[in-house]
Design a protein around this motif. Structure first.
Motif, PDB file in Angstrom:
ATOM      1  N   VAL A  83       0.834  -1.204   0.000  1.00 22.52           N
ATOM      2  CA  VAL A  83       0.000   0.000   0.000  1.00 22.52           C
ATOM      3  C   VAL A  83       0.868   1.253   0.000  1.00 22.52           C
ATOM      4  O   VAL A  83       0.585   2.215  -0.728  1.00 22.52           O
ATOM      5  N   VAL A  84       1.930   1.253   0.789  1.00 19.52           N
ATOM      6  CA  VAL A  84       2.811   2.422   0.851  1.00 19.52           C
ATOM      7  C   VAL A  84       3.490   2.650  -0.499  1.00 19.52           C
ATOM      8  O   VAL A  84       3.534   3.787  -1.010  1.00 19.52           O
ATOM      9  N   VAL A  85       4.015   1.595  -1.101  1.00 21.59           N
ATOM     10  CA  VAL A  85       4.690   1.730  -2.401  1.00 21.59           C
ATOM     11  C   VAL A  85       3.694   2.158  -3.479  1.00 21.59           C
ATOM     12  O   VAL A  85       3.975   3.051  -4.294  1.00 21.59           O
ATOM     13  N   ALA A  86       2.513   1.534  -3.498  1.00 16.15           N
ATOM     14  CA  ALA A  86       1.510   1.877  -4.509  1.00 16.15           C
ATOM     15  C   ALA A  86       1.028   3.312  -4.340  1.00 16.15           C
ATOM     16  O   ALA A  86       0.873   4.052  -5.324  1.00 16.15           O
ATOM     17  N   LEU A  87       0.781   3.724  -3.093  1.00 16.55           N
ATOM     18  CA  LEU A  87       0.313   5.086  -2.851  1.00 16.55           C
ATOM     19  C   LEU A  87       1.399   6.096  -3.184  1.00 16.55           C
ATOM     20  O   LEU A  87       1.121   7.151  -3.784  1.00 16.55           O
ATOM     21  N   GLY A  88       2.639   5.799  -2.831  1.00 13.26           N
ATOM     22  CA  GLY A  88       3.740   6.714  -3.138  1.00 13.26           C
ATOM     23  C   GLY A  88       3.936   6.905  -4.631  1.00 13.26           C
ATOM     24  O   GLY A  88       4.074   8.041  -5.116  1.00 13.26           O
ATOM     25  N   THR A  89       3.929   5.804  -5.388  1.00 15.51           N
ATOM     26  CA  THR A  89       4.097   5.921  -6.840  1.00 15.51           C
ATOM     27  C   THR A  89       2.885   6.591  -7.488  1.00 15.51           C
ATOM     28  O   THR A  89       3.033   7.337  -8.463  1.00 15.51           O
ATOM     29  N   LEU A  91       1.028   8.928  -6.095  1.00 14.65           N
ATOM     30  CA  LEU A  91       1.163  10.361  -5.825  1.00 14.65           C
ATOM     31  C   LEU A  91       2.190  10.996  -6.757  1.00 14.65           C
ATOM     32  O   LEU A  91       1.994  12.123  -7.239  1.00 14.65           O
ATOM     33  N   LEU A  92       3.286  10.288  -7.020  1.00 12.71           N
ATOM     34  CA  LEU A  92       4.298  10.816  -7.929  1.00 12.71           C
ATOM     35  C   LEU A  92       3.763  10.906  -9.355  1.00 12.71           C
ATOM     36  O   LEU A  92       3.964  11.924 -10.037  1.00 12.71           O
ATOM     37  N   LEU A  93       3.082   9.855  -9.806  1.00 16.80           N
ATOM     38  CA  LEU A  93       2.533   9.881 -11.159  1.00 16.80           C
ATOM     39  C   LEU A  93       1.463  10.951 -11.313  1.00 16.80           C
ATOM     40  O   LEU A  93       1.284  11.505 -12.407  1.00 16.80           O
ATOM     41  N   ASN A  94       0.755  11.240 -10.226  1.00 15.82           N
ATOM     42  CA  ASN A  94      -0.285  12.273 -10.290  1.00 15.82           C
ATOM     43  C   ASN A  94       0.300  13.657 -10.509  1.00 15.82           C
ATOM     44  O   ASN A  94      -0.405  14.565 -10.982  1.00 15.82           O
ATOM     45  N   GLN A  95       1.582  13.819 -10.183  1.00 19.21           N
ATOM     46  CA  GLN A  95       2.244  15.100 -10.365  1.00 19.21           C
ATOM     47  C   GLN A  95       2.980  15.198 -11.695  1.00 19.21           C
ATOM     48  O   GLN A  95       3.346  16.282 -12.125  1.00 19.21           O
ATOM     49  N   VAL A  96       3.196  14.028 -12.335  1.00 17.75           N
ATOM     50  CA  VAL A  96       3.958  14.004 -13.584  1.00 17.75           C
ATOM     51  C   VAL A  96       3.071  14.438 -14.735  1.00 17.75           C
ATOM     52  O   VAL A  96       1.918  14.009 -14.848  1.00 17.75           O
ATOM     53  N   VAL A  97       3.598  15.293 -15.580  1.00 17.80           N
ATOM     54  CA  VAL A  97       2.879  15.750 -16.771  1.00 17.80           C
ATOM     55  C   VAL A  97       3.534  15.205 -18.029  1.00 17.80           C
ATOM     56  O   VAL A  97       2.867  14.704 -18.937  1.00 17.80           O
ATOM     57  N   PHE A  98       4.858  15.244 -18.078  1.00 19.27           N
ATOM     58  CA  PHE A  98       5.600  14.822 -19.268  1.00 19.27           C
ATOM     59  C   PHE A  98       5.832  13.311 -19.228  1.00 19.27           C
ATOM     60  O   PHE A  98       6.295  12.764 -18.222  1.00 19.27           O
ATOM     61  N   LEU A  99       5.475  12.600 -20.302  1.00 21.66           N
ATOM     62  CA  LEU A  99       5.665  11.146 -20.437  1.00 21.66           C
ATOM     63  C   LEU A  99       4.981  10.365 -19.313  1.00 21.66           C
ATOM     64  O   LEU A  99       5.486   9.342 -18.837  1.00 21.66           O
TER      65      LEU A  99
END
Length: 288
Positions: A83-89, A91-99
């Motif tokens: 859950v921690v790894v999935a939630l962390g990734t 959150l990161l992908l939610n901030q990524v715009v490029f690629l």
């Protein structure tokens, strides 16, 4: 009357194919296993009704209690880590715009990899001559018996399962993050809320229904882990990875004692059901 019944009947027709498959492959086998647990069914198809004898045998079986402890320890390591790894990734992908699509595909790729292939690869990584111990040898830290030491083997297997399966939960959580209105976060930012405060006060509460779903499916997955254990350890060393699902396989397809194996399966079903209900109660107090 026809007008009022049209929409429900139409909806039922759309879900009917999946409902039939669910009954055939889920409900009926569960009912069959419940009945089989009350018999001494063997590989020849011969059986006789024994009532609760299999359950009484289960209570006196040291192997069962060992496997239950191993399963609970494994779930306690695997579920929070996933859950921690999935939630962390997410959150990161939610901030990524490029690629964003490329990164999402790369992180999801291990999920579609075969469990057997992943087990073989990671068994080589954990071996004395494998990747990790090779790097440790260069640092003069010596080889670590990841798969031979009882205290290390369950965390080692949990890491493999997290790497293999976090991608699905990541996508579910990412979809939950996308459903949160951006105006809430923007208003909090204007009011001076820090990123941690926005996550704790806005994102996490609104993500609870999705988080509950992820916790349930990952808990069920933890209790049903078999492929990785079968490929990498075979239940060893000294039954340190002899989980409940591996015990079902052992009794059913090695000893051909299908009645007793079904008893293990019904106990596992009851445990998963209770754990799921407890998770629902603790997570959102019945508001999901």
């Amino acid at each position: 009357m026809r007008q009022r019944l049209r929409d429900p009947v139409t909806g039922l027709l759309f879900v009917l194919p999946m409902l039939v498959l669910f009954l055939i492959f889920k409900i009926f086998p569960t009912l069959g296993a419940a009945g089989m647990s009350l018999t001494n069914w063997n590989i020849g198809g011969e059986w006789s009704f024994v009532g609760a004898d299999n359950y009484a045998r289960l209570l006196d079986d040291v192997t069962f209690w060992t496997s239950l402890r191993v399963t609970l320890v494994y779930a306690a390591v695997y579920v929070p880590l996933t859950v921690v790894v999935a939630l962390g990734t997410a959150l990161l992908l939610n901030q990524v715009v490029f690629l964003r699509g490329l990164f999402r595909g790369m992180l999801f790729l291990p999920y579609v990899t075969s469990f057997v292939l992943a087990g073989i690869i990671w068994r080589w990584i954990y071996e004395y001559s494998g990747l990790i111990n090779g790097l440790l040898a260069k640092a003069d830290l010596g080889p670590v018996p990841f798969l031979e030491q009882s205290a290390l083997v369950l965390p080692a297997l949990a890491v493999v399962s997290v790497w293999k399966g976090f991608g699905y939960s990541m996508l579910i959580l990412l979809a939950g993050l996308k459903s949160i209105p951006g105006t809430y976060l923007e208003a909090a930012t204007v009011d001076g809320a820090s990123p941690w405060q926005r996550f704790r006060r806005i994102t996490l509460p609104l993500l609870k229904p999705t988080l509950f779903f992820v916790l349930v499916i990952e808990t069920i997955g933890a209790f049903q882990t078999f492929d990785t254990i079968y490929v990498m350890t075979g239940g060893g060393p000294a039954r340190a990875t002899y989980t409940l699902i591996y015990g079902i396989y052992d009794h059913g397809f090695r000893s051909f004692d299908f009645g007793y194996a079904a008893t293990w399966g019904m106990v596992l079903f009851a445990i998963v059901l209770v754990v799921s209900l407890v998770q629902r109660r603790l997570l959102d107090r019945g508001n999901t």
